[in-house]
Design a protein around this motif. Sequence first.
Motif, mmCIF file in Angstrom:
data_model
loop_
_atom_site.group_PDB
_atom_site.id
_atom_site.type_symbol
_atom_site.label_atom_id
_atom_site.label_comp_id
_atom_site.label_asym_id
_atom_site.label_seq_id
_atom_site.Cartn_x
_atom_site.Cartn_y
_atom_site.Cartn_z
ATOM 1 N N GLY A 1 0.473 -1.031 -0.124
ATOM 2 C CA GLY A 1 -0.260 0.361 -0.357
ATOM 3 C C GLY A 1 1.099 1.033 -0.109
ATOM 4 N N PRO A 2 0.427 2.508 0.339
ATOM 5 C CA PRO A 2 1.022 3.682 -0.338
ATOM 6 C C PRO A 2 1.697 4.023 1.447
ATOM 7 N N CYS A 3 2.387 4.538 1.059
ATOM 8 C CA CYS A 3 2.915 4.471 2.751
ATOM 9 C C CYS A 3 2.516 5.231 3.653
ATOM 10 N N ILE B 1 -1.194 7.310 4.528
ATOM 11 C CA ILE B 1 -2.633 7.509 3.389
ATOM 12 C C ILE B 1 -2.762 9.233 3.388
ATOM 13 N N ALA C 1 -6.360 5.841 -1.395
ATOM 14 C CA ALA C 1 -6.454 4.146 -0.901
ATOM 15 C C ALA C 1 -6.993 3.450 -1.092
ATOM 16 N N LYS D 1 -0.708 -1.839 3.590
ATOM 17 C CA LYS D 1 -0.846 -0.910 4.183
ATOM 18 C C LYS D 1 -1.071 0.162 4.029
ATOM 19 N N GLY D 2 -0.964 1.144 5.392
ATOM 20 C CA GLY D 2 -1.352 2.405 5.326
ATOM 21 C C GLY D 2 -0.833 3.191 6.725
ATOM 22 N N SER E 1 -7.708 9.108 9.139
ATOM 23 C CA SER E 1 -6.439 8.362 7.930
ATOM 24 C C SER E 1 -7.544 6.465 8.582
ATOM 25 N N THR F 1 -6.045 -5.374 7.245
ATOM 26 C CA THR F 1 -4.731 -3.809 7.826
ATOM 27 C C THR F 1 -4.507 -3.632 8.315
ATOM 28 N N THR G 1 -1.456 -0.824 10.047
ATOM 29 C CA THR G 1 -0.874 0.793 10.253
ATOM 30 C C THR G 1 0.162 0.342 11.351
ATOM 31 N N GLU H 1 6.008 -0.568 -0.390
ATOM 32 C CA GLU H 1 4.922 0.371 -0.951
ATOM 33 C C GLU H 1 5.351 0.725 -1.812
ATOM 34 N N HIS I 1 2.487 3.294 -4.878
ATOM 35 C CA HIS I 1 2.041 4.479 -4.937
ATOM 36 C C HIS I 1 2.112 4.421 -6.882
#
Length: 269
Positions: free
Chosen positions: A21-23, A25, A31, A52-53, A74, A89, A91, A233, A235
């Motif tokens: 996922g992105p670094c 949110i 997302a 992941k975010g 977020s 998920t 974080t 990560e 994007h």
Amino acid sequence: MIQHLNNIRHQNSRNFFLIAGPCIIEGEDMALRIAEKVLNMTDRLQIPFIFKGSFKKANRSRVDSFTTIGEEKSLEILKKVGDTFNIPTTTDIHENEHAALAAQFVDILQIPAFLVRQTDLLVAAAKTGKSVTLKKGQFLSPESMKFAVEKVKDSGNDKTAIIERGNSFGYTDLIVDFRGIPTMQQFAPVILDVTHSLQQPNQSSGVTGGRPDLIETIAKAGIAVGADGLFIETHEDPACALSDGANMLKLDQLESLLQKLTRIREAIL
């Protein structure tokens, strides 16, 4: 670790699992788009997938670095991703109080590398009953991660895994010692954080650099030596990312990489 996640797909595929996922949110639409695209890829390849975010970035080079679009906002986006696609998920948390807060929204709590020796933080995460991933500090040996794992387990939680993310190499670079993966697998499943292992921290500009051109090299090596999972990560446009754009993988390059990694995994089983 993934056996404790009721909402993860392809548990019996014998493939590695993927945290991606992105670094951080950056917004709900972004997302959801990334999660859906990665889920479609991993479904095609029978790869168990965890989105992941970060809901907040606390370890920043400069005081003016981006940290969050809003903590609760977020976390609510992370929950919406999980609910929309029925996927787990995760974080990262940075303060003891974050453990109980984030546990209301995500399935896995991640302890950052610089905080993995913080006993109170590990205990707070463990006591939520959620799965806990422990990033190996850049300053730690693989053998020393035994004690971080024991802190979680001694707090009554055996749902844990270790994330390898390289060791400090000079002042401004990292290097992965792949011998550490089988060493740490004696304590818990091991996930290789491909993209953070390619960071170049402590740059004079105050902005962390990276080597995304080596993502495929590091990922292939990790699967070849038997890592249980990968952390990547990604994007849609890393150059415009609000955090860690220098070492993220462009989303449209992810599926071809996963195809190659799946073939390596099949070859070593």
